[in-house]
Design a protein around this motif. Structure first.
Motif, PDB file in Angstrom:
ATOM      1  N   THR A  23       0.837  -1.192   0.000  1.00 43.06           N
ATOM      2  CA  THR A  23       0.000   0.000   0.000  1.00 43.06           C
ATOM      3  C   THR A  23       0.873   1.244   0.000  1.00 43.06           C
ATOM      4  O   THR A  23       1.979   1.231   0.519  1.00 43.06           O
ATOM      5  CB  THR A  23      -0.957   0.037   1.215  1.00 43.06           C
ATOM      6  OG1 THR A  23      -1.714   1.241   1.166  1.00 43.06           O
ATOM      7  CG2 THR A  23      -0.207  -0.027   2.518  1.00 43.06           C
ATOM      8  N   ARG A  24       0.381   2.272  -0.579  1.00 42.14           N
ATOM      9  CA  ARG A  24       1.088   3.557  -0.572  1.00 42.14           C
ATOM     10  C   ARG A  24       0.660   4.368   0.653  1.00 42.14           C
ATOM     11  O   ARG A  24       1.389   5.227   1.125  1.00 42.14           O
ATOM     12  CB  ARG A  24       0.762   4.334  -1.849  1.00 42.14           C
ATOM     13  CG  ARG A  24       1.485   5.653  -1.977  1.00 42.14           C
ATOM     14  CD  ARG A  24       1.206   6.340  -3.285  1.00 42.14           C
ATOM     15  NE  ARG A  24       1.732   5.621  -4.419  1.00 42.14           N
ATOM     16  CZ  ARG A  24       2.970   5.724  -4.888  1.00 42.14           C
ATOM     17  NH1 ARG A  24       3.812   6.522  -4.297  1.00 42.14           N
ATOM     18  NH2 ARG A  24       3.355   5.037  -5.931  1.00 42.14           N
ATOM     19  N   GLU A  25      -0.509   4.081   1.179  1.00 40.65           N
ATOM     20  CA  GLU A  25      -1.114   4.923   2.202  1.00 40.65           C
ATOM     21  C   GLU A  25      -0.616   4.666   3.616  1.00 40.65           C
ATOM     22  O   GLU A  25      -0.733   5.529   4.475  1.00 40.65           O
ATOM     23  CB  GLU A  25      -2.646   4.751   2.188  1.00 40.65           C
ATOM     24  CG  GLU A  25      -3.305   5.220   0.912  1.00 40.65           C
ATOM     25  CD  GLU A  25      -3.402   4.126  -0.150  1.00 40.65           C
ATOM     26  OE1 GLU A  25      -2.860   3.025   0.057  1.00 40.65           O
ATOM     27  OE2 GLU A  25      -4.014   4.368  -1.191  1.00 40.65           O
ATOM     28  N   TYR A  77      -1.262   2.256  -5.125  1.00 44.32           N
ATOM     29  CA  TYR A  77      -2.612   2.575  -4.675  1.00 44.32           C
ATOM     30  C   TYR A  77      -3.501   1.373  -4.934  1.00 44.32           C
ATOM     31  O   TYR A  77      -3.276   0.595  -5.863  1.00 44.32           O
ATOM     32  CB  TYR A  77      -3.161   3.796  -5.420  1.00 44.32           C
ATOM     33  CG  TYR A  77      -2.489   5.088  -5.020  1.00 44.32           C
ATOM     34  CD1 TYR A  77      -2.690   5.628  -3.757  1.00 44.32           C
ATOM     35  CD2 TYR A  77      -1.648   5.749  -5.900  1.00 44.32           C
ATOM     36  CE1 TYR A  77      -2.064   6.809  -3.378  1.00 44.32           C
ATOM     37  CE2 TYR A  77      -1.021   6.933  -5.527  1.00 44.32           C
ATOM     38  CZ  TYR A  77      -1.239   7.448  -4.267  1.00 44.32           C
ATOM     39  OH  TYR A  77      -0.618   8.610  -3.899  1.00 44.32           O
ATOM     40  N   HIS A 120      -3.986  -2.154   3.447  1.00 46.62           N
ATOM     41  CA  HIS A 120      -4.585  -1.142   4.312  1.00 46.62           C
ATOM     42  C   HIS A 120      -6.070  -1.363   4.551  1.00 46.62           C
ATOM     43  O   HIS A 120      -6.652  -0.750   5.414  1.00 46.62           O
ATOM     44  CB  HIS A 120      -4.335   0.266   3.764  1.00 46.62           C
ATOM     45  CG  HIS A 120      -5.164   0.613   2.572  1.00 46.62           C
ATOM     46  ND1 HIS A 120      -4.895   0.107   1.327  1.00 46.62           N
ATOM     47  CD2 HIS A 120      -6.245   1.397   2.446  1.00 46.62           C
ATOM     48  CE1 HIS A 120      -5.791   0.594   0.473  1.00 46.62           C
ATOM     49  NE2 HIS A 120      -6.605   1.366   1.124  1.00 46.62           N
TER      50      HIS A 120
END
Length: 152
Positions: free
Chosen positions: A80-82, A99, A134
């Protein structure tokens, strides 16, 4: 600020307490509050054991140090990037910063994920990795990674 045991509280109780604290009517947000509670509760589930050495978990699982240590997880693949790594000094991490969108090209990251998981499954290195996403387990990207990595 209030705290509640999510095992013993209803969404109606949460909405009523919010209405009191905010001094406004939130009836029109009932469905939203219900859905958010279900999402939170779903993320709090234990990680799924996919193979003897591989778990699939959520952000909640990746942030739960006691659960990680109790499961013998030593490696975490963070897809995940978040979400950042929660315990960089305690676990070996590999990040695939993408994403969670259907258009994301996960195959471009296949080799690095495969090598990390294989490294983590060596019996003298660890008990197994956790693939962290996430959202709740079973999202598009984690399903793809597992289906490409799992047995034929």
């Amino acid at each position: 600020m209030m705290s509640q045991d999510l095992e013993n509280v209803t969404s109606k109780e949460i909405r009523n307490e919010l209405e009191k604290q905010m001094n406004c009517n939130l009836k029109e947000f009932k469905e939203f509050i219900d859905n958010e509670m279900l999402l939170i509760l779903g993320q709090m589930d234990k990680p799924s054991l996919i193979f003897d050495h591989l778990y699939l978990g959520s952000e909640w699982n990746a942030s739960n140090l006691e659960e990680l240590q109790g499961s013998g997880v030593d490696y975490i693949l963070n897809v995940t990037r978040e979400i950042d790594n929660f315990f960089p000094g305690l676990f070996a991490y590999h990040n695939i910063r993408v994403y969670d969108e259907e258009t994301t090209d996960l195959l471009a990251h296949w080799n690095e994920a495969y090598h990390f998981i294989n490294k983590a499954k060596e019996p003298w290195l660890s008990n197994g990795p956790l693939i962290s996403d996430h959202r709740t387990p079973g999202t598009v990207k984690t399903k793809l990674l597992l289906s490409r990595w799992g047995p034929e």
